[in-house]
Structures are given as structure tokens and as C-alpha cells.
Design an enzyme around this catalytic site. Structure first.
Site, PDB file in Angstrom:
ATOM      1  N   SER A  72     -14.156  16.758 -26.234  1.00  0.00           N
ATOM      2  CA  SER A  72     -13.493  17.607 -27.226  1.00  0.00           C
ATOM      3  C   SER A  72     -14.419  17.831 -28.407  1.00  0.00           C
ATOM      4  O   SER A  72     -15.277  16.998 -28.718  1.00  0.00           O
ATOM      5  CB  SER A  72     -12.195  16.943 -27.697  1.00  0.00           C
ATOM      6  N   TYR A 120      -8.619   9.507 -31.886  1.00  0.00           N
ATOM      7  CA  TYR A 120      -8.873  10.501 -30.842  1.00  0.00           C
ATOM      8  C   TYR A 120     -10.355  10.890 -30.826  1.00  0.00           C
ATOM      9  O   TYR A 120     -10.980  10.960 -29.766  1.00  0.00           O
ATOM     10  CB  TYR A 120      -8.001  11.725 -31.086  1.00  0.00           C
TER      11      TYR A 120
END
Length: 244
Positions: free
Chosen positions: A136, A149
Site C-alpha cells: 500500500s 497499518y
């Protein structure tokens, strides 16, 4: 791109990129094994690709991964491509507010899930197979409030050279793709309004965000023989949103 006669396993086929990955490999002619926690995503794809093997699987559970691998092995003699798109998103907030349970759940959902399935499928990965891990833009541009995250997605990139060296002697390639912000209907809500979104788009080299299809096509390239000499690499697909 022709992937006829090949088997692609895509883990994490929820809405957005996961769905597009499945459809892109199907369009290239690959046989599909699709895994997701939620049956709704699998049901939708099964209606579009009735020949696909759809397996509801919690990838954090090694026993469920083993059962999925057995089912895949019964349908396909070998696995040519494994795409790991599954993830869990920890609660937002300061790292000081997060608990040990938050960290453990993030490790399980983003890292252990990737290795669980990989090693259960290892007997079916032969010379020429390709593994692609989906990270990501959070790994490149972390923001306060999403620290766990971002850390998980960055850690996933560290797995790439480790796995490439471990599996390379058997002819198995391992790479990663890092998507930038992906065009979707909920991006304005993510940015907090149209003005903030336009400013973010203007900050990319191409003046726009990437689409899920553009990312999926790069993943398909890494899963194909066209990238036979590429392993241990991370490829950013972000319209010039970030480059190092």
C-alpha cells in the site's frame, strides 16, 4: 497477455482491487482459485466466472489455509501465480492508544496470513511460479493515525527479498506491487471533500489517481512469463504520487 493453461490463486478478492485482480487474470485465460473471508465477494465473482474455484478462507488460520490448499491441489496440478491481496486494517488513532491486541491482530491479518497460504501451497509451486504481494502507499507515505497499518505494509515489503532468496533456488519468483490511491467512488469521503481530493490528484505526476485495472494489469505482468527475470523487486503503481 495470455495466461491460458496456468493457475492463478488470488487471496483477498473483496471489492475494488481484489475483484479486479480476479477479473484480469480470468480475462488473460488463467484458471482461478479465489479466496476471501466474506462469501458475498466470492458469490459475486462466482456468478461472473463460474469456472473459478471459490474458497471462503480465514487466512490467519493455518488449518483453513491447509484445507484451501488441498482443494486447490485437487483442481489444479500446479499453482503458477499466487497473489496475496488480503489485509486487515487496524483501528485508527495514535500508536499510544493502540493495544497489544491491536498489534497482534494486524500482524496476523497482514503478515501471517501471507506466509500461511504461501507455505501451504508450497508443494504446488514449481519452477517458474510467481508470488506477488500487494502492499500500500501507506508503506511509502505513512500518516499519523494509521501507524500500525503502515508498519504492516512496510514489513510486507521486507518479506519480498527474504522470500525471493529462499524460494529462488527452486525457480520461484517473489515480487511486490505498491498501489497508490486507487480511483473509487469513496475517495472524496476519504479526503474529506472534493477540494482536498483535487489537491491530492494535482500532486501526482499524471494529475490523477490510478485505477484498479491499471494495478491489476501490472500484477498480471509480474505473474506472467514476460517477467521471468524479475524477482525480489517492488514496483510502485501510483501515477507518480511517490517515488524514491
Amino acid at each position: 497477455m495470455d495466461l491460458s493453461g496456468r493457475c492463478a490463486v488470488v487471496a483477498g478478492v473483496g471489492p475494488g482491487l481484489g475483484r479486479e485482480l480476479a477479473l484480469t487474470f480470468a480475462a488473460a485465460g488463467a484458471g482461478l482459485a479465489l479466496l476471501a473471508r466474506r462469501t458475498a465477494s466470492l458469490d459475486e465473482l462466482a456468478a461472473l466466472e463460474p469456472e473459478a474455484l471459490c474458497l471462503p478462507t480465514d487466512l490467519t488460520d493455518r488449518d483453513q489455509c491447509a484445507a484451501a490448499a488441498r482443494s486447490i491441489g485437487e483442481r489444479f496440478p500446479t499453482v503458477d501465480v499466487l497473489v496475496h491481496n488480503a489485509f486487515t486494517r487496524p483501528p485508527l488513532g495514535s500508536l499510544g492508544e493502540r493495544t497489544a491486541a491491536d498489534w497482534h491482530a494486524a500482524v496476523d491479518g497482514n503478515l501471517v496470513s501471507a506466509t500461511n497460504l504461501l507455505y501451504e501451497l508450497r508443494p504446488f509451486l514449481k519452477d517458474g511460479a510467481s508470488v506477488v504481494l500487494i502492499s500500500s502507499i501507506s508503506a511509502r507515505m505513512p500518516h499519523p493515525g494509521s501507524g500500525i497499518y503502515a508498519a504492516m505494509k512496510a514489513a510486507l515489503l521486507t518479506l519480498v527479498p527474504v522470500l525471493a532468496r529462499e524460494l529462488g533456488p527452486d525457480g520461484i519468483r517473489v515480487n511486490a506491487v505498491v498501489p497508490g490511491y486507487i480511483e473509487s467512488d469513496n475517495l472524496e469521503a476519504f479526503f474529506g471533500g472534493p477540494q482536498a481530493r483535487r489537491e491530492a490528484e494535482a500532486g501526482t505526476c499524471l494529475g490523477r489517481f490510478v485505477t484498479a485495472r491499471e494495478v491489476a494489469q501490472v500484477v498480471a505482468f509480474l505473474g506472467s512469463p514476460l517477467s521471468a527475470g524479475v524477482t525480489g523487486q517492488t514496483l510502485d503503481v501510483n501515477a507518480g504520487q511517490w517515488f524514491g
